[in-house]
Design a protein around this motif. Structure first.
Motif, PDB file in Angstrom:
ATOM      1  N   ILE A   8       0.810  -1.224   0.000  1.00 61.16           N
ATOM      2  CA  ILE A   8       0.000   0.000   0.000  1.00 61.16           C
ATOM      3  C   ILE A   8       0.838   1.267   0.000  1.00 61.16           C
ATOM      4  O   ILE A   8       0.335   2.331  -0.325  1.00 61.16           O
ATOM      5  CB  ILE A   8      -1.014   0.039   1.167  1.00 61.16           C
ATOM      6  CG1 ILE A   8      -0.317   0.105   2.516  1.00 61.16           C
ATOM      7  CG2 ILE A   8      -1.982  -1.095   1.082  1.00 61.16           C
ATOM      8  CD1 ILE A   8      -1.255   0.433   3.648  1.00 61.16           C
ATOM      9  N   LYS A   9       2.124   1.154   0.317  1.00 62.31           N
ATOM     10  CA  LYS A   9       2.963   2.352   0.374  1.00 62.31           C
ATOM     11  C   LYS A   9       2.969   3.116  -0.952  1.00 62.31           C
ATOM     12  O   LYS A   9       2.766   4.331  -0.952  1.00 62.31           O
ATOM     13  CB  LYS A   9       4.384   1.988   0.805  1.00 62.31           C
ATOM     14  CG  LYS A   9       5.236   3.188   1.090  1.00 62.31           C
ATOM     15  CD  LYS A   9       6.552   2.811   1.708  1.00 62.31           C
ATOM     16  CE  LYS A   9       7.306   4.087   2.045  1.00 62.31           C
ATOM     17  NZ  LYS A   9       8.496   3.819   2.812  1.00 62.31           N
ATOM     18  N   PRO A  10       3.173   2.453  -2.103  1.00 62.85           N
ATOM     19  CA  PRO A  10       3.123   3.206  -3.364  1.00 62.85           C
ATOM     20  C   PRO A  10       1.740   3.806  -3.640  1.00 62.85           C
ATOM     21  O   PRO A  10       1.628   4.886  -4.219  1.00 62.85           O
ATOM     22  CB  PRO A  10       3.477   2.177  -4.433  1.00 62.85           C
ATOM     23  CG  PRO A  10       4.044   1.008  -3.721  1.00 62.85           C
ATOM     24  CD  PRO A  10       3.557   1.075  -2.314  1.00 62.85           C
ATOM     25  N   ILE A  11       0.695   3.120  -3.213  1.00 61.50           N
ATOM     26  CA  ILE A  11      -0.663   3.623  -3.414  1.00 61.50           C
ATOM     27  C   ILE A  11      -0.879   4.875  -2.571  1.00 61.50           C
ATOM     28  O   ILE A  11      -1.421   5.881  -3.046  1.00 61.50           O
ATOM     29  CB  ILE A  11      -1.708   2.538  -3.083  1.00 61.50           C
ATOM     30  CG1 ILE A  11      -1.551   1.348  -4.035  1.00 61.50           C
ATOM     31  CG2 ILE A  11      -3.122   3.110  -3.159  1.00 61.50           C
ATOM     32  CD1 ILE A  11      -2.345   0.124  -3.638  1.00 61.50           C
ATOM     33  N   ILE A  12      -0.435   4.828  -1.331  1.00 65.05           N
ATOM     34  CA  ILE A  12      -0.554   5.993  -0.449  1.00 65.05           C
ATOM     35  C   ILE A  12       0.237   7.164  -1.017  1.00 65.05           C
ATOM     36  O   ILE A  12      -0.243   8.304  -1.017  1.00 65.05           O
ATOM     37  CB  ILE A  12      -0.113   5.641   0.990  1.00 65.05           C
ATOM     38  CG1 ILE A  12      -1.137   4.698   1.626  1.00 65.05           C
ATOM     39  CG2 ILE A  12       0.071   6.904   1.833  1.00 65.05           C
ATOM     40  CD1 ILE A  12      -0.723   4.131   2.959  1.00 65.05           C
ATOM     41  N   ASN A  13       1.436   6.893  -1.536  1.00 63.26           N
ATOM     42  CA  ASN A  13       2.236   7.963  -2.149  1.00 63.26           C
ATOM     43  C   ASN A  13       1.509   8.575  -3.334  1.00 63.26           C
ATOM     44  O   ASN A  13       1.507   9.794  -3.516  1.00 63.26           O
ATOM     45  CB  ASN A  13       3.603   7.433  -2.580  1.00 63.26           C
ATOM     46  CG  ASN A  13       4.505   7.143  -1.398  1.00 63.26           C
ATOM     47  OD1 ASN A  13       4.299   7.642  -0.304  1.00 63.26           O
ATOM     48  ND2 ASN A  13       5.497   6.305  -1.618  1.00 63.26           N
ATOM     49  N   ARG A  14       0.872   7.744  -4.144  1.00 66.80           N
ATOM     50  CA  ARG A  14       0.133   8.232  -5.303  1.00 66.80           C
ATOM     51  C   ARG A  14      -1.048   9.096  -4.855  1.00 66.80           C
ATOM     52  O   ARG A  14      -1.317  10.145  -5.430  1.00 66.80           O
ATOM     53  CB  ARG A  14      -0.365   7.044  -6.132  1.00 66.80           C
ATOM     54  CG  ARG A  14      -0.911   7.422  -7.478  1.00 66.80           C
ATOM     55  CD  ARG A  14      -1.335   6.196  -8.265  1.00 66.80           C
ATOM     56  NE  ARG A  14      -0.271   5.261  -8.516  1.00 66.80           N
ATOM     57  CZ  ARG A  14       0.511   5.266  -9.588  1.00 66.80           C
ATOM     58  NH1 ARG A  14       0.347   6.192 -10.493  1.00 66.80           N
ATOM     59  NH2 ARG A  14       1.443   4.358  -9.757  1.00 66.80           N
ATOM     60  N   LEU A  15      -1.738   8.672  -3.796  1.00 67.37           N
ATOM     61  CA  LEU A  15      -2.865   9.446  -3.272  1.00 67.37           C
ATOM     62  C   LEU A  15      -2.402  10.786  -2.687  1.00 67.37           C
ATOM     63  O   LEU A  15      -3.072  11.808  -2.862  1.00 67.37           O
ATOM     64  CB  LEU A  15      -3.630   8.639  -2.222  1.00 67.37           C
ATOM     65  CG  LEU A  15      -4.424   7.453  -2.763  1.00 67.37           C
ATOM     66  CD1 LEU A  15      -4.958   6.594  -1.621  1.00 67.37           C
ATOM     67  CD2 LEU A  15      -5.566   7.937  -3.647  1.00 67.37           C
ATOM     68  N   LYS A  16      -1.261  10.787  -2.022  1.00 72.44           N
ATOM     69  CA  LYS A  16      -0.730  12.040  -1.477  1.00 72.44           C
ATOM     70  C   LYS A  16      -0.350  12.990  -2.613  1.00 72.44           C
ATOM     71  O   LYS A  16      -0.553  14.198  -2.507  1.00 72.44           O
ATOM     72  CB  LYS A  16       0.476  11.766  -0.576  1.00 72.44           C
ATOM     73  CG  LYS A  16       0.083  11.158   0.760  1.00 72.44           C
ATOM     74  CD  LYS A  16       1.291  10.913   1.635  1.00 72.44           C
ATOM     75  CE  LYS A  16       0.869  10.333   2.975  1.00 72.44           C
ATOM     76  NZ  LYS A  16       2.016  10.083   3.856  1.00 72.44           N
ATOM     77  N   ARG A  17       0.199  12.443  -3.689  1.00 72.53           N
ATOM     78  CA  ARG A  17       0.539  13.264  -4.841  1.00 72.53           C
ATOM     79  C   ARG A  17      -0.734  13.869  -5.435  1.00 72.53           C
ATOM     80  O   ARG A  17      -0.779  15.057  -5.767  1.00 72.53           O
ATOM     81  CB  ARG A  17       1.265  12.419  -5.893  1.00 72.53           C
ATOM     82  CG  ARG A  17       1.849  13.235  -7.016  1.00 72.53           C
ATOM     83  CD  ARG A  17       2.686  12.409  -7.989  1.00 72.53           C
ATOM     84  NE  ARG A  17       3.497  11.386  -7.363  1.00 72.53           N
ATOM     85  CZ  ARG A  17       3.401  10.076  -7.632  1.00 72.53           C
ATOM     86  NH1 ARG A  17       2.537   9.644  -8.524  1.00 72.53           N
ATOM     87  NH2 ARG A  17       4.179   9.214  -7.031  1.00 72.53           N
ATOM     88  N   ALA A  18      -1.778  13.063  -5.544  1.00 70.23           N
ATOM     89  CA  ALA A  18      -3.056  13.558  -6.067  1.00 70.23           C
ATOM     90  C   ALA A  18      -3.624  14.637  -5.146  1.00 70.23           C
ATOM     91  O   ALA A  18      -4.177  15.635  -5.621  1.00 70.23           O
ATOM     92  CB  ALA A  18      -4.053  12.415  -6.221  1.00 70.23           C
ATOM     93  N   GLN A  19      -3.472  14.446  -3.855  1.00 70.95           N
ATOM     94  CA  GLN A  19      -3.953  15.439  -2.898  1.00 70.95           C
ATOM     95  C   GLN A  19      -3.223  16.765  -3.100  1.00 70.95           C
ATOM     96  O   GLN A  19      -3.834  17.839  -3.084  1.00 70.95           O
ATOM     97  CB  GLN A  19      -3.749  14.933  -1.476  1.00 70.95           C
ATOM     98  CG  GLN A  19      -4.319  15.811  -0.396  1.00 70.95           C
ATOM     99  CD  GLN A  19      -4.156  15.189   0.981  1.00 70.95           C
ATOM    100  OE1 GLN A  19      -3.239  14.398   1.218  1.00 70.95           O
ATOM    101  NE2 GLN A  19      -5.043  15.538   1.877  1.00 70.95           N
ATOM    102  N   GLY A  20      -1.918  16.708  -3.311  1.00 69.79           N
ATOM    103  CA  GLY A  20      -1.145  17.915  -3.569  1.00 69.79           C
ATOM    104  C   GLY A  20      -1.581  18.592  -4.859  1.00 69.79           C
ATOM    105  O   GLY A  20      -1.690  19.822  -4.922  1.00 69.79           O
ATOM    106  N   GLN A  21      -1.843  17.784  -5.889  1.00 70.08           N
ATOM    107  CA  GLN A  21      -2.307  18.340  -7.152  1.00 70.08           C
ATOM    108  C   GLN A  21      -3.670  19.000  -6.986  1.00 70.08           C
ATOM    109  O   GLN A  21      -3.929  20.068  -7.549  1.00 70.08           O
ATOM    110  CB  GLN A  21      -2.381  17.248  -8.221  1.00 70.08           C
ATOM    111  CG  GLN A  21      -1.033  16.737  -8.669  1.00 70.08           C
ATOM    112  CD  GLN A  21      -1.147  15.510  -9.550  1.00 70.08           C
ATOM    113  OE1 GLN A  21      -1.953  14.622  -9.299  1.00 70.08           O
ATOM    114  NE2 GLN A  21      -0.318  15.470 -10.592  1.00 70.08           N
ATOM    115  N   LEU A  22      -4.553  18.369  -6.223  1.00 74.45           N
ATOM    116  CA  LEU A  22      -5.874  18.941  -5.995  1.00 74.45           C
ATOM    117  C   LEU A  22      -5.774  20.254  -5.217  1.00 74.45           C
ATOM    118  O   LEU A  22      -6.485  21.220  -5.520  1.00 74.45           O
ATOM    119  CB  LEU A  22      -6.776  17.950  -5.265  1.00 74.45           C
ATOM    120  CG  LEU A  22      -8.219  18.386  -5.071  1.00 74.45           C
ATOM    121  CD1 LEU A  22      -8.878  18.724  -6.405  1.00 74.45           C
ATOM    122  CD2 LEU A  22      -9.003  17.299  -4.355  1.00 74.45           C
ATOM    123  N   ASN A  23      -4.877  20.309  -4.239  1.00 78.65           N
ATOM    124  CA  ASN A  23      -4.654  21.567  -3.519  1.00 78.65           C
ATOM    125  C   ASN A  23      -4.173  22.650  -4.477  1.00 78.65           C
ATOM    126  O   ASN A  23      -4.573  23.816  -4.358  1.00 78.65           O
ATOM    127  CB  ASN A  23      -3.648  21.365  -2.382  1.00 78.65           C
ATOM    128  CG  ASN A  23      -4.212  20.573  -1.229  1.00 78.65           C
ATOM    129  OD1 ASN A  23      -5.415  20.493  -1.039  1.00 78.65           O
ATOM    130  ND2 ASN A  23      -3.330  19.951  -0.463  1.00 78.65           N
TER     131      ASN A  23
END
Length: 85
Positions: A8-23
């Protein structure tokens, strides 16, 4: 389905990246950025979320097929895939 820590670590990293993009999209909207630039960034967010969803499904499917009891509910899998379509 319980996802393993290393998977899940790569998935969490991808979600955090998406969160940054959304911000960034939100900030762009607040600052009055050009519509085209906002749409490009929003598309990047959407793609990142789609990839995270597909990774979650693929990881879960891998775990289901390698488990001792490989009973996979086909309807449930179809519903998960279609939810990302």
């Amino acid at each position: 389905m319980q996802l393993e820590g290393q998977e899940i670590k790569p998935i969490i990293n991808r979600l955090k990246r998406a969160q940054g993009q959304l911000n960034a999209v939100t900030r762009m909207m607040e600052e009055g950025a050009e519509c085209e630039d906002v749409v490009v960034q929003l598309a990047a967010v959407s793609k990142a979320l789609d990839r995270a969803g597909f990774s979650i499904i693929a990881t879960g499917l891998k775990q289901c097929t390698t488990a001792e009891e490989p009973e996979i509910d086909q309807k449930k899998l179809e519903k998960m895939f279609l939810s990302l379509a």
